[in-house]
Scaffold this motif. Structure first.
Motif, PDB file in Angstrom:
ATOM      1  N   ALA A  16      62.753  41.267 -21.119  1.00 20.83           N
ATOM      2  CA  ALA A  16      62.526  42.405 -20.219  1.00 20.83           C
ATOM      3  C   ALA A  16      63.131  42.128 -18.847  1.00 20.83           C
ATOM      4  CB  ALA A  16      61.029  42.700 -20.103  1.00 20.83           C
ATOM      5  N   LEU A  17      63.022  40.889 -18.372  1.00 18.66           N
ATOM      6  CA  LEU A  17      63.635  40.519 -17.099  1.00 18.66           C
ATOM      7  C   LEU A  17      65.160  40.641 -17.155  1.00 18.66           C
ATOM      8  CD1 LEU A  17      61.708  37.351 -15.816  1.00 18.66           C
ATOM      9  CD2 LEU A  17      61.787  39.612 -14.761  1.00 18.66           C
ATOM     10  N   VAL A  18      65.745  40.259 -18.283  1.00 15.50           N
ATOM     11  CA  VAL A  18      67.200  40.366 -18.439  1.00 15.50           C
ATOM     12  C   VAL A  18      67.651  41.794 -18.145  1.00 15.50           C
ATOM     13  CG1 VAL A  18      69.055  40.370 -20.177  1.00 15.50           C
ATOM     14  CG2 VAL A  18      67.505  38.415 -20.018  1.00 15.50           C
ATOM     15  N   ASP A  19      66.993  42.759 -18.737  1.00 18.52           N
ATOM     16  CA  ASP A  19      67.374  44.156 -18.540  1.00 18.52           C
ATOM     17  C   ASP A  19      67.161  44.597 -17.096  1.00 18.52           C
ATOM     18  OD1 ASP A  19      68.433  46.451 -19.965  1.00 18.52           O
ATOM     19  OD2 ASP A  19      66.517  47.413 -19.516  1.00 18.52           O
ATOM     20  N   THR A  20      66.045  44.210 -16.506  1.00 18.29           N
ATOM     21  CA  THR A  20      65.736  44.595 -15.131  1.00 18.29           C
ATOM     22  C   THR A  20      66.747  44.003 -14.146  1.00 18.29           C
ATOM     23  OG1 THR A  20      63.386  44.744 -15.680  1.00 18.29           O
ATOM     24  CG2 THR A  20      63.934  44.529 -13.349  1.00 18.29           C
ATOM     25  N   LEU A  64      63.213  39.713  -7.175  1.00 13.02           N
ATOM     26  CA  LEU A  64      63.120  38.263  -7.322  1.00 13.02           C
ATOM     27  C   LEU A  64      61.684  37.768  -7.156  1.00 13.02           C
ATOM     28  CD1 LEU A  64      66.381  37.272  -5.433  1.00 13.02           C
ATOM     29  CD2 LEU A  64      65.924  36.919  -7.865  1.00 13.02           C
ATOM     30  N   VAL A  65      60.975  38.300  -6.145  1.00 12.48           N
ATOM     31  CA  VAL A  65      59.617  37.825  -5.880  1.00 12.48           C
ATOM     32  C   VAL A  65      58.623  38.367  -6.893  1.00 12.48           C
ATOM     33  CG1 VAL A  65      57.701  37.868  -4.218  1.00 12.48           C
ATOM     34  CG2 VAL A  65      60.043  37.460  -3.418  1.00 12.48           C
ATOM     35  N   SER A  66      58.604  39.688  -7.076  1.00 16.40           N
ATOM     36  CA  SER A  66      57.538  40.300  -7.877  1.00 16.40           C
ATOM     37  C   SER A  66      57.756  40.178  -9.376  1.00 16.40           C
ATOM     38  CB  SER A  66      57.367  41.775  -7.506  1.00 16.40           C
ATOM     39  OG  SER A  66      58.495  42.524  -7.889  1.00 16.40           O
ATOM     40  N   GLN A  67      58.995  39.927  -9.796  1.00 17.58           N
ATOM     41  CA  GLN A  67      59.228  39.842 -11.241  1.00 17.58           C
ATOM     42  C   GLN A  67      59.741  38.472 -11.675  1.00 17.58           C
ATOM     43  OE1 GLN A  67      60.681  43.471 -13.148  1.00 17.58           O
ATOM     44  NE2 GLN A  67      60.558  44.464 -11.145  1.00 17.58           N
ATOM     45  N   VAL A  68      60.852  38.026 -11.129  1.00 18.57           N
ATOM     46  CA  VAL A  68      61.418  36.749 -11.580  1.00 18.57           C
ATOM     47  C   VAL A  68      60.487  35.591 -11.230  1.00 18.57           C
ATOM     48  CG1 VAL A  68      63.349  35.134 -11.333  1.00 18.57           C
ATOM     49  CG2 VAL A  68      63.798  37.598 -11.470  1.00 18.57           C
TER      50      VAL A  68
END
Length: 197
Positions: free
Chosen positions: A94-98, A170-174
């Motif tokens: 999911a992170l890849v797509d975001t 970067l902060v809230s997801q990665v």
């Protein structure tokens, strides 16, 4: 167009796809940004695109590493780890797509080919065979830490450049996803007996 019996022109259509097309070259080169009206300077967008593409490559490799571990995990905690590793792999996907969509929204080109990602990644390649579970988990933790170190630096610089969108991603997801996944993995490396006699 084809002519009918009364001499009028009729547009012909076909359901046959036009196959084997080659565009004659790229329409945008990797490593460039086109102008988008998003209120960010060229320098801010170039910086974010470069750092996010590195993060994207690392995240693609981390996702693949999670799947490798998911398929090859062994031992007494097989079932729990098998499920956990697959859950983490899904969250990384999911992170890849975001991340890729953020790169595109900056006017840049997201790294999409796994071979290109392998050229850009900082994550070392694992052995082709099966490692013991502690080594697998340690490898995943090392990969996470590398991504987190880079993400912290890129988030701070993005904030400095006024790029709130990249900073927030970067902060809230990665970072938050990575830190949480590290916690779950690291707790599996604590040497505690299941039963005390």
């Amino acid at each position: 167009m084809t002519a009918t019996q009364d001499g009028t022109q009729q547009v012909s259509s076909s359901s046959q796809p036009s196959l084997h097309q080659h565009g004659g070259g790229e329409i945008q080169t990797f490593g460039t940004v086109k102008q988008f009206p998003i209120g960010l300077s060229y320098d801010a967008r170039m910086y974010a695109a470069e750092k996010l593409n590195r993060t994207l490559a690392d995240t693609q490799i981390l996702h693949a590493l999670y799947k490798k571990c998911h398929w090859n995990v062994r031992g007494a905690t097989f079932y729990q780890l098998h499920l956990l590793l697959d859950k983490h792999a899904g969250e990384q996907l999911a992170l890849v797509d975001t991340i890729a969509e953020r790169i595109q929204s900056l006017g840049a080109v997201a790294v999409g080919d796994p071979r290109h990602a392998a050229e850009l990644t900082s994550i070392p390649r694992p052995p082709n065979g099966v490692e013991p579970v502690p080594a697998m988990l340690s490898r995943l933790l090392d990969a996470h830490e590398q991504i987190l170190i880079d993400a912290h630096k890129a988030a701070a610089k993005s904030a400095e450049l006024g790029d709130d969108g990249t900073n927030d991603l970067l902060v809230s997801q990665v970072i938050r996803t990575g830190e949480l996944q590290c916690w779950f993995l690291a707790e599996h490396l604590v040497d505690t007996p299941l039963v005390r006699i």
